[in-house]
Write an enzyme that holds these catalytic residues in place. Structure first.
Site, PDB file in Angstrom:
ATOM      1  CG  ASP A 181     -72.337  30.148 -56.666  1.00 23.31           C
ATOM      2  OD1 ASP A 181     -73.388  29.618 -57.049  1.00 23.31           O
ATOM      3  OD2 ASP A 181     -71.401  29.509 -56.162  1.00 23.31           O
ATOM      4  CG  ASP A 210     -77.997  24.065 -51.195  1.00 25.95           C
ATOM      5  OD1 ASP A 210     -77.546  23.587 -52.252  1.00 25.95           O
ATOM      6  OD2 ASP A 210     -78.386  25.246 -51.090  1.00 25.95           O
TER       7      ASP A 210
END
Length: 251
Positions: free
Chosen positions: A11, A130
């Site tokens: 990330d 998500d």
């Protein structure tokens, strides 16, 4: 039986690797190019690179950084963050990405999936989803988990497959960074519903969590970040233990 894949996730925020809990409280986890090189040598099957603030900050993924990561590794490499057009994907593939991951842009304009598949082929289009449970229902969230929608996880996953995506990367926001295990019930339902590979993300804390997501969650691949970044689990050790549990992996 196809081998199960272990995928470290980088990330990226401001050019550095970061990791948080439930998508917030980010802390620095190191240089992405160095980490990518280590993971490739340690036996990772693939690598995912997500520029996590690109959509929120309305900018493109860091193509130069993608290039430097791709230069150092010899395993498949998926890049996501801020991708909203054929041109964006073209730039990333030319800079060394093997696949791209789209999320918010696909929900806002689902035809984008069809366009990218038509241009580049299903094999390099991953749709990231998500989601978290809201009143007992799995609801899709956008912009790094910050924007809730009324979209049902399972309905969206089916549409994503019908539009030609090659893979789904499902992150449970409820499990992300908690190290309490993956969302295996939801993963098992997803895996039954669609015929394309499902990557499990969110919740890895122990080697047994990986075993469980392959056996109970029926996941095709498992993605994790902090347990690898902070050396809590070594990829070689993980794969050996998975093999001993009868799970097919590439050693």
């Amino acid at each position: 039986m196809l081998t199960k894949r272990i995928i470290p996730c980088l990330d990226i925020k401001n050019g550095r690797t970061v990791k948080g809990i439930n998508f917030v409280d980010l802390r620095d986890a190191g240089d992405p190019v160095e980490l990518a090189s280590i993971y490739a040598k340690e036996g990772a099957d693939e690598l995912v690179f997500l520029d996590i603030s690109a959509t929120e900050e309305k900018r493109k993924t860091l193509a130069e950084l993608v290039y430097h990561v791709a230069e150092t590794i010899n395993i498949p490499f998926t890049v996501g963050g801020g991708i909203s057009s054929v041109e964006d994907v073209d730039i990333l593939l030319k800079n060394g990405a093997d696949k791209v991951s789209i999320n918010s842009s696909a929900v806002k304009r689902p035809e984008l999936i069809n366009e990218l598949v038509a241009k580049f082929g299903s094999q390099c289009i991953v749709v990231a989803i998500d989601a978290k449970q809201v009143d007992g229902q799995w609801k899709v969230h956008l912009v790094g988990g910050k924007v809730p929608t009324e979209l049902d996880l399972f309905d969206w996953a089916k549409e994503v497959e019908e539009r030609g995506a090659g893979e789904i990367l499902f992150t449970s926001m409820d499990h992300d960074g908690t190290k309490n295990g993956f969302a295996n019930k939801a993963l098992a339902k997803l895996s039954e519903l669609v015929n394309i590979p499902v990557i499990a993300s969110g919740g890895a804390g122990t080697i047994s969590h990986f075993t469980d997501t392959f056996k109970d969650g029926k996941a095709d691949a498992a993605l994790a970040a902090s347990v690898f970044h902070f050396k809590e689990i070594e990829i070689n050790t993980l794969k050996q233990e998975l093999k001993e549990e009868g799970i097919p992996v590439r050693i």
